[in-house]
Design an enzyme around this catalytic site. Structure first.
Site, PDB file in Angstrom:
ATOM      1  N   HIS A 161     -50.364 -11.669  85.203  1.00  0.00           N
ATOM      2  CA  HIS A 161     -49.312 -10.690  85.527  1.00  0.00           C
ATOM      3  C   HIS A 161     -49.583 -10.064  86.899  1.00  0.00           C
ATOM      4  O   HIS A 161     -48.682  -9.966  87.738  1.00  0.00           O
ATOM      5  CB  HIS A 161     -49.279  -9.628  84.410  1.00  0.00           C
ATOM      6  CG  HIS A 161     -48.350  -8.484  84.645  1.00  0.00           C
ATOM      7  ND1 HIS A 161     -47.286  -8.194  83.806  1.00  0.00           N
ATOM      8  CD2 HIS A 161     -48.325  -7.520  85.613  1.00  0.00           C
ATOM      9  CE1 HIS A 161     -46.650  -7.115  84.268  1.00  0.00           C
ATOM     10  NE2 HIS A 161     -47.262  -6.688  85.356  1.00  0.00           N
ATOM     11  N   GLU A 162     -50.829  -9.661  87.123  1.00  0.00           N
ATOM     12  CA  GLU A 162     -51.158  -8.993  88.398  1.00  0.00           C
ATOM     13  C   GLU A 162     -51.118  -9.982  89.555  1.00  0.00           C
ATOM     14  O   GLU A 162     -50.704  -9.633  90.667  1.00  0.00           O
ATOM     15  CB  GLU A 162     -52.531  -8.308  88.316  1.00  0.00           C
ATOM     16  CG  GLU A 162     -52.677  -7.253  87.227  1.00  0.00           C
ATOM     17  CD  GLU A 162     -51.566  -6.224  87.207  1.00  0.00           C
ATOM     18  OE1 GLU A 162     -50.994  -5.924  88.276  1.00  0.00           O
ATOM     19  OE2 GLU A 162     -51.240  -5.724  86.118  1.00  0.00           O
ATOM     20  N   GLY A 183     -53.679  -2.673  84.427  1.00  0.00           N
ATOM     21  CA  GLY A 183     -53.790  -3.499  85.623  1.00  0.00           C
ATOM     22  C   GLY A 183     -52.886  -2.960  86.719  1.00  0.00           C
ATOM     23  O   GLY A 183     -51.869  -2.330  86.433  1.00  0.00           O
ATOM     24  N   HIS A 218     -47.701 -10.308  90.871  1.00  0.00           N
ATOM     25  CA  HIS A 218     -47.316  -9.223  91.782  1.00  0.00           C
ATOM     26  C   HIS A 218     -47.649  -9.575  93.227  1.00  0.00           C
ATOM     27  O   HIS A 218     -46.881  -9.279  94.144  1.00  0.00           O
ATOM     28  CB  HIS A 218     -48.050  -7.926  91.418  1.00  0.00           C
ATOM     29  CG  HIS A 218     -47.401  -7.122  90.337  1.00  0.00           C
ATOM     30  ND1 HIS A 218     -46.110  -6.641  90.430  1.00  0.00           N
ATOM     31  CD2 HIS A 218     -47.874  -6.688  89.144  1.00  0.00           C
ATOM     32  CE1 HIS A 218     -45.819  -5.952  89.326  1.00  0.00           C
ATOM     33  NE2 HIS A 218     -46.872  -5.964  88.527  1.00  0.00           N
ATOM     34  N   GLN A 229     -48.055  -3.088  94.335  1.00  0.00           N
ATOM     35  CA  GLN A 229     -47.373  -1.991  93.635  1.00  0.00           C
ATOM     36  C   GLN A 229     -47.596  -0.635  94.308  1.00  0.00           C
ATOM     37  O   GLN A 229     -46.846   0.306  94.065  1.00  0.00           O
ATOM     38  CB  GLN A 229     -47.856  -1.910  92.184  1.00  0.00           C
ATOM     39  CG  GLN A 229     -47.455  -3.113  91.350  1.00  0.00           C
ATOM     40  CD  GLN A 229     -48.040  -3.014  89.955  1.00  0.00           C
ATOM     41  OE1 GLN A 229     -49.161  -3.428  89.724  1.00  0.00           O
ATOM     42  NE2 GLN A 229     -47.288  -2.431  89.030  1.00  0.00           N
ATOM     43  N   CYS A 247     -45.214  -2.911  82.602  1.00  0.00           N
ATOM     44  CA  CYS A 247     -45.625  -2.860  84.005  1.00  0.00           C
ATOM     45  C   CYS A 247     -45.414  -1.447  84.534  1.00  0.00           C
ATOM     46  O   CYS A 247     -44.373  -0.843  84.248  1.00  0.00           O
ATOM     47  CB  CYS A 247     -44.777  -3.857  84.801  1.00  0.00           C
ATOM     48  SG  CYS A 247     -45.161  -3.890  86.554  1.00  0.00           S
ATOM     49  N   LEU A 248     -46.379  -0.949  85.275  1.00  0.00           N
ATOM     50  CA  LEU A 248     -46.244   0.409  85.822  1.00  0.00           C
ATOM     51  C   LEU A 248     -45.069   0.505  86.795  1.00  0.00           C
ATOM     52  O   LEU A 248     -44.568   1.597  87.051  1.00  0.00           O
ATOM     53  CB  LEU A 248     -47.552   0.836  86.513  1.00  0.00           C
ATOM     54  CG  LEU A 248     -48.763   1.015  85.591  1.00  0.00           C
ATOM     55  CD1 LEU A 248     -50.009   1.355  86.395  1.00  0.00           C
ATOM     56  CD2 LEU A 248     -48.503   2.071  84.531  1.00  0.00           C
TER      57      LEU A 248
END
Ligand code: NI
Length: 159
Positions: A132-133, A45, A136, A50, A90-91
């Site tokens: 989660h996304e 994701g 963000h 991000q 997470c990236l």
């Protein structure tokens, strides 16, 4: 085009994203670049926040073989229930994982990459990934749910 991903604790990850007004070619190009960036990083994701675009766009693919691309624009949770705790990464927070409590079941309304409204129900990993996304987009990272001590330890490790 692969986009650079912001890393925690970059303050730009705290910017609250704005709604997309019009799903035009610029948005479509961003969505395409976000999928490319996510797949390149082996993520499941990615939120526009991000990649330093502060608009409400998310891409997700929880499949093993990149076969289930899902794009959510201006997503809204219209139902949520149950509890689940999965180990999240997470990236934007490389090499760190932690279990986080979320709702197990959610129902979302969003626009797709063509600007069409749709609804989707999700549970388990997909539900967690969407939540989660969506965090963000509101400037929230999964590590914000950790105790102060764990957050300090993480900051020490990455600084
Ligand atoms: Ni993330």
């Amino acid at each position: 085009m692969i986009l650079p991903i912001l890393s925690y604790p970059d303050k730009r990850l705290r910017i609250v994203a704005e709604n997309v007004k019009n799903v035009d070619d610029t948005i479509k190009k961003l969505v395409s670049d976000m999928f490319e960036t996510m797949y390149d990083s082996n993520g499941i994701g990615l939120a526009a926040t991000q990649v330093n675009h502060h608009i409400r766009v998310i891409v997700i693919d929880i499949s093993q073989d990149k076969s289930q691309p899902l794009c959510l624009i201006n997503p809204e949770i219209i139902e949520k229930s149950g509890e689940i705790s999965l180990e999240e990464g997470c990236l934007s927070v490389p090499d760190y994982k932690h279990f986080i409590n979320r709702n197990d079941h959610i129902k979302i309304q969003a626009l797709n990459e063509k600007g069409k409204t749709f609804k989707i129900e999700a549970n388990d990993l997909l539900s967690v990934c969407i939540q989660h996304e969506m965090d963000h987009l509101n400037g929230i990272l999964f590590v914000d749910y950790l105790s102060r001590i764990k957050q300090q330890r993480l900051l020490k490790k990455i600084s």
